[in-house]
Each structure stands twice: as structure tokens, then as C-alpha cells.
Design an enzyme around this catalytic site. Sequence first.
Site, PDB file in Angstrom:
ATOM      1  N   GLY A  88     -49.751  82.800  40.934  1.00  7.50           N
ATOM      2  CA  GLY A  88     -49.785  82.691  39.482  1.00  7.50           C
ATOM      3  C   GLY A  88     -49.217  81.388  38.953  1.00  7.50           C
ATOM      4  O   GLY A  88     -48.894  81.287  37.770  1.00  7.50           O
ATOM      5  N   LYS A 128     -55.682  80.432  34.372  1.00  3.36           N
ATOM      6  CA  LYS A 128     -57.116  80.446  34.075  1.00  3.36           C
ATOM      7  C   LYS A 128     -57.353  80.638  32.579  1.00  3.36           C
ATOM      8  O   LYS A 128     -56.636  81.377  31.913  1.00  3.36           O
ATOM      9  CB  LYS A 128     -57.792  81.573  34.858  1.00  3.36           C
ATOM     10  CG  LYS A 128     -57.641  81.442  36.368  1.00  3.36           C
ATOM     11  CD  LYS A 128     -58.035  82.723  37.071  1.00  3.36           C
ATOM     12  CE  LYS A 128     -57.734  82.646  38.551  1.00  3.36           C
ATOM     13  NZ  LYS A 128     -57.920  83.948  39.232  1.00  3.36           N
ATOM     14  N   ARG A 174     -55.600  93.637  43.487  1.00  5.04           N
ATOM     15  CA  ARG A 174     -55.598  94.387  42.222  1.00  5.04           C
ATOM     16  C   ARG A 174     -56.873  94.064  41.461  1.00  5.04           C
ATOM     17  O   ARG A 174     -57.663  93.220  41.896  1.00  5.04           O
ATOM     18  CB  ARG A 174     -54.394  93.982  41.378  1.00  5.04           C
ATOM     19  CG  ARG A 174     -54.340  92.473  41.137  1.00  5.04           C
ATOM     20  CD  ARG A 174     -53.224  92.066  40.225  1.00  5.04           C
ATOM     21  NE  ARG A 174     -52.950  90.649  40.253  1.00  5.04           N
ATOM     22  CZ  ARG A 174     -53.652  89.683  39.694  1.00  5.04           C
ATOM     23  NH1 ARG A 174     -54.760  89.993  39.028  1.00  5.04           N
ATOM     24  NH2 ARG A 174     -53.305  88.417  39.778  1.00  5.04           N
ATOM     25  N   ARG A 186     -60.612  83.612  27.557  1.00  8.31           N
ATOM     26  CA  ARG A 186     -59.376  84.351  27.284  1.00  8.31           C
ATOM     27  C   ARG A 186     -58.815  83.875  25.949  1.00  8.31           C
ATOM     28  O   ARG A 186     -58.462  82.686  25.811  1.00  8.31           O
ATOM     29  CB  ARG A 186     -58.341  84.118  28.376  1.00  8.31           C
ATOM     30  CG  ARG A 186     -58.782  84.561  29.751  1.00  8.31           C
ATOM     31  CD  ARG A 186     -57.613  84.464  30.719  1.00  8.31           C
ATOM     32  NE  ARG A 186     -58.044  84.700  32.092  1.00  8.31           N
ATOM     33  CZ  ARG A 186     -57.221  84.929  33.107  1.00  8.31           C
ATOM     34  NH1 ARG A 186     -55.908  84.941  32.878  1.00  8.31           N
ATOM     35  NH2 ARG A 186     -57.671  85.129  34.330  1.00  8.31           N
TER      36      ARG A 186
END
Length: 470
Positions: free
Chosen positions: A174, A246, A302, A348
Amino acid sequence: MAITMVDRIQTPPITRVLVANRGEIAVRIIRSLKRLGVETVLVVSSADRDSLGARMADKVVCVGPGRATESYLKIDTLVHAAQATGAQAIHPGYGFLSERAEFARACEENDVIFIGPTAEQIEQVGNKLEARRIAGEANVPVTPGGPVETLDEALAVADDIGYPVLIKAVGGGGGRGLKRADTRESLIQQFDMASAEALSAFGDGRVYVECFVTQGRHVEVQVLGDGKDVLHLGDRDCSVQRRYQKLIEEAPAPHLSDALRDGLHEAAVRFARHIGYRGAGTIEFLVDVPREQFYFLEMNARIQVEHPVTEEVTGVDLIEAQYRIAQGEPLPWAQNDIQVQGHAIECRINAEDCDHDFRPSPGRVTQAHFPSHDGLRIDTHIEAGAMIPPFYDSMVAKVIAVGQNREQARLRLRMALDDLVLEGVKTNITLHKAILETPEFTQGGVDTGFLGRYLAEKPSLQNEARREQT
């Protein structure tokens, strides 16, 4: 037409699921489970009592105050909430505890089904050095580099593979604990900083050094495994990133040769099959397109934030697939049953101030309008009057456009952003519109450095927003 498993099993044994998450992913999970006839229990912090997800769930349990460490990250409290409400399973969503092996293990030890991989598999892929070792065993190429314990060892590795290099955390991803060093001097300056950041983020200060590909693209492959068999659902390009976060994703990845794309898919399946993977997962690669080469980055065990673009081009409901796998059903498809049709792009939408170093912009949303055009999907938990708390990730919505081809999807997304209204907080909508209009993005196939270069050269986004209003 959507591919569904609902007709194959008439009476699912898991009848009640506790959703251990919040925001848009909680809403997304609840919608799929409701369609399957499964009752949902949503855990909320006191800051999320009045959220859209709380109104949609069949039952709501408040597990603590707003700070995640006192609510969404309390393993014992969440497991107890599942047991107390009669939920047979927990869906962790993404973020929070979704990749914490101790959470999956606590579920296993308390006879609660964890909708995801086993605790052992989470540990295997969560440790980046172990994941690199598995990749090697599965004949999946990894970037040159290796583990280091001291600065001297890091310098020796970097001297061997050449600069620039990345210093990466062993304990997680991350972007946390990740530093780029272009020279020996910058490596010396950043080594201790990277280790300290890794220790703070993951409780593990170990790092490793690997080669940095300057013109690389971030391409990932969605996989599903039932513990015995594994198949892939195509690829996604996530190269539009800011500081390794991202921002825009699309499926399929544009401008890859058939040989390169097939190689990525086969490598992802080999990796997941090597560990007998169970559940939905993503294998991330760094792709050197000019050289037709790729390298394993990591596996995310996940559901991913960007999963909707894969759903839109394959017709597979990945939340439903997770649920079916968790209750022991085998994958109902052969690889040839999965067909990628059309193109999907996702933006996003974050509540953040782009003109002040993208700092979060919490507050109350005074007006909210999400368009409903053809080929458009909105995943959000936001509505007029909703409060965006300061405690969590700043993402408030995902706008996904699908078309028969990439250009149609891009144009639909651009039109949707024009009609999207979110007032009361600052957002990155203007930035998204500007990116979608650039020649580089329009052509497709940008590398991971694209957004950084664009932001360094762009005029003030505030000025762009003003020009749009005149």
C-alpha cells in the site's frame, strides 16, 4: 449477460453474514448478499450509525467510537459480534482487518467462517519476502533484489542490481514503508526512514531492496480459487497512481500483446495454484512493455477496491463468488467460460483538497447527485446530508463506465463526471476530468510515473475548476 451461481444452489447454508467494514464496500457487499437472500449484520462505529449501509443492513451493531483502532480494528469485538448476532460468517471487505491473518485465525478458532483465504495463506502472501520465494518456486519472475538487514547490505544489493532501487517493507504494501532511491546518497538518507515507517505501519521494520523499473506499468490479474482449482478473470491496469495510491483503473489493460497478456494470466494462476489459494485475490505485476517483460510485485488476498471493472467486463459478481467459495462450493466455471467483453474504467472519487497536497476534506455533504447514464455504475455510500468522518480513508465513491471499447468507456466516464455533483466538501473530480482529457490517457497505456509528471506540470486545479464554471 451476468454470470451467476445463484441457480446452482437453492438453499445456501450461510444465511447470515456479518459485514466487518464500512463505506462503499459495506454497501456493495450488502447488496450482493441481499440478492442472494442472505441476512446481513453491519458493524458500525458511532461515526457511522446513520450511514447508508446501516440503513440497508438487516441488523446493525455499534462496536465502538469513531477511531478505527477502537472499533473496526478490534478483532475480539468483531468475532463476538458475529457470535452474538448468529452470523455464521464474516466478510472483511478491503482494508481494516481484511489481510490480517490473526483475524482470519480468530474466526477459524471460534467457528465463524472467514470469507476470504485461510490465515496461513494470508501470512504467506502478506510477508513480501515469503511471497517472492513462492513466486520463484512457481516460476513467476520477480524483480532483481533481495532482503537486507543493514544499510551496508542494502548498498551492496543496490550496487549489484543498479540504481534506481526501491526500499520496500517486508510486512505489507500500500505504499507504506516504500522509498525510491536514485543514488547511493539517497539510499543512505532514506534507508532508516523506510524501516521506521514500515515498523510503524506493520509492526515489522524489516525491508528489502529491489530494482525500480522507470517506465513500468502496474498490471494486475484477478484470480478466484476454491482451494483446489484456480482460474483468472483477466487483467486490470492501475498505472494512474499518486504516491503509489491508485486513482484510475481499467480492464482490460490497454495495448498489451497477446503473448504478454497470456504470460501474465498464466503466471498469476501458477502463483495462486502453488499455494492452493481459496477466495478472491489479485496478483500484481510490474510490466516493462517495451521489453515484453513482467515481474511479480505482490498478491492481495482480498477483494480489491477496483474489482468493479473486472465485474463489468466479465459479468462475474465477485462478492457472490467469495460467498460461494467460503461455504465450500467448487468453482462452477472452466477457464474458457470466462470471457472478457468490452472495456471498463473506474475513477476513485476522494474527498480531498487537490490544491493543498491532497489533504483530506471531511465534513457534511450538502448536495449529492450521481448520474444514471447508460453504461454507468456508481458504487458509493454517500448521499445528500451524509457526514464524511475524519477517521477513515477519503474515498467516497467509485464511478465506473463500461463501453464496447475503451474510447466509449472513457467518453461515458467523462460525461458522468460532468454531471456528478458533490458539494460541501472538496473532491478530486476536477483532477479526474483533466486526466481523462490528456493525450497520454486518451491513447492508453501510461506508466506509473504519468500522474506525477502531469501534476508537476499542470496549472492550478483550482484555476481549472474556475474556468469550467465560466
